[in-house]
Design an enzyme around this catalytic site. Structure first.
Site, PDB file in Angstrom:
ATOM      1  CG  HIS A  48      -2.006  -1.027   1.150  1.00 42.47           C
ATOM      2  ND1 HIS A  48      -3.008  -1.010   0.211  1.00 42.47           N
ATOM      3  CD2 HIS A  48      -2.221  -2.135   1.912  1.00 42.47           C
ATOM      4  CE1 HIS A  48      -3.812  -2.058   0.392  1.00 42.47           C
ATOM      5  NE2 HIS A  48      -3.347  -2.754   1.407  1.00 42.47           N
ATOM      6  NE  ARG A  73       1.040  -4.538   3.830  1.00 41.22           N
ATOM      7  CZ  ARG A  73      -0.093  -4.076   4.386  1.00 41.22           C
ATOM      8  NH1 ARG A  73      -0.953  -4.905   4.973  1.00 41.22           N
ATOM      9  NH2 ARG A  73      -0.344  -2.781   4.375  1.00 41.22           N
ATOM     10  CG  ASP A  87      18.823 -11.186  -4.209  1.00 44.88           C
ATOM     11  OD1 ASP A  87      19.001 -12.090  -3.366  1.00 44.88           O
ATOM     12  OD2 ASP A  87      18.794 -11.400  -5.443  1.00 44.88           O
ATOM     13  CD  GLU A 152      -4.659  -9.385   3.652  1.00 44.29           C
ATOM     14  OE1 GLU A 152      -4.342  -8.209   3.889  1.00 44.29           O
ATOM     15  OE2 GLU A 152      -4.297  -9.995   2.618  1.00 44.29           O
ATOM     16  CG  ASP A 178      -7.527  -6.010   3.340  1.00 39.73           C
ATOM     17  OD1 ASP A 178      -8.203  -5.383   2.518  1.00 39.73           O
ATOM     18  OD2 ASP A 178      -6.312  -5.815   3.504  1.00 39.73           O
TER      19      ASP A 178
END
Length: 261
Positions: A48, A73, A87, A152, A178
Site C-alpha cells: 500500500h 510486506r 536480495d 484477510e 480486509d
C-alpha cells in the site's frame, strides 16, 4: 559471525513479544527515526506504500546498526519480486492475500534457496555483502528469513488448518480491515461476525505454535492483544502518526485562537 542473524526470529522462537511499526512513506528518514526509537521490527509496506526496490533499499540502509529487523510486506505472492526484496537485505517477508496451503507453500519456497525453495542464488547483492563473506549469508538464509502470511478473506479462514501445516511458515498476520470487508462488513472489524472469525484464527494459530501478529490501534488494545497470545503487534505507522499529531496540534491552535484559524 554470519552476515544474516535474525534476532527477531530468535526472540519469537523463545516466546518473546515484539513491538513493530509500519513504514509506509518510502522515506529513509522515517525509517531512521523509528529504528532509533527502539522498535524490534519495522515493516516496509510495498503493498500500500509508494515505494520500490530502490526506496526499500534506502530505508533498510537507514535502519542499519539498529536493533530493528527489516520486514517487507510484498505487493503480491510473486517469487521474482520476493527474490529482489530478499536480495536487497530484508530479513522477513509478509505475504498479503494468501488463501490456501498451496499459495502459502509458494510463499515459503520463494524465500528459500534450493532444494527447499526456488529463490535464485547470487553472492553479489546487498544481502550477501556484495560478495564479501557471502557464503555466511547463503548458508544461513534459509533458516533465518522470517516468513509470514496474511489472513484477510473467508477462504483463508476456511483453509487455515492446511495453511498452518505448511513447513517453513513462521507466522500468521491477521488483517482486520480486509478480513472485515471480505466478510461483507465494510471497514468494520468490530462486527460480531468478524470478531468471531478473528477468535477462530487466534485459537488455531496459537494451537499450531506459530507466531500470531496483527495491528493495534492503541496501547490499551496492544496490552490486551499481547495478553491474548499475540507476539507481534504493529503499534503505529509513520504517515498516520504524523498526520494525527499535526491534526491534534492544529485543533488545539484553532480552539485557543479561533480568529486566527
Amino acid at each position: 559471525m554470519p552476515i544474516l542473524e535474525n534476532q527477531l526470529k530468535r526472540k519469537l522462537q523463545t516466546g518473546g513479544r515484539a513491538a513493530g511499526a509500519w513504514l509506509q512513506l518510502a522515506s529513509p528518514f522515517t525509517a531512521e527515526i523509528l529504528s532509533q526509537a527502539g522498535f524490534d521490527y519495522l515493516v516496509i509496506d510495498l503493498e500500500h506504500g509508494p515505494g520500490d526496490i530502490l526506496t526499500l533499499t534506502a530505508q533498510m540502509q537507514a535502519m542499519k546498526g539498529s536493533q530493528a529487523c527489516p520486514i517487507v510486506r510484498a505487493t503480491w505472492n510473486d517469487f521474482v519480486l520476493v527474490k529482489r526484496i530478499l536480495d536487497a537485505g530484508a530479513y522477513g517477508v509478509l505475504f498479503p492475500y494468501i488463501n490456501s496451503a498451496e499459495e502459502a507453500n509458494e510463499a515459503v519456497r520463494a524465500c528459500k534457496y534450493p532444494p527447499e525453495g526456488v529463490r535464485g542464488l547470487a553472492a553479489s547483492p546487498r544481502a550477501a555483502g556484495y560478495g564479501q563473506n557471502s557464503m555466511d549469508y547463503l548458508q544461513y538464509a534459509n533458516a533465518e528469513i522470517f516468513v509470514m502470511t496474511a489472513v484477510e478473506t473467508p477462504e483463508a479462514v476456511s483453509n487455515l488448518d492446511e495453511i498452518l501445516r505448511v513447513e517453513g511458515l513462521d507466522g500468521v498476520f491477521i488483517g482486520p480491515m480486509d478480513l472485515a470487508t471480505s466478510l461483507g462488513h465494510f471497514a468494520a472489524p468490530g462486527h460480531p461476525e468478524v470478531q468471531a472469525a478473528i477468535n477462530r484464527i487466534e485459537e488455531k494459530v496459537l494451537a499450531a505454535g506459530k507466531v500470531l501478529a496483527t495491528i493495534a490501534g492503541s496501547w490499551d488494545q496492544a496490552n490486551l492483544l499481547y495478553e491474548r497470545g499475540y507476539q507481534m503487534l504493529l503499534l503505529m505507522a509513520d504517515g498516520v502518526a504524523l498526520g494525527k499529531l499535526a491534526s491534534e496540534l492544529m485543533s488545539k491552535f484553532r480552539a485557543s485562537y479561533p480568529h486566527d484559524g
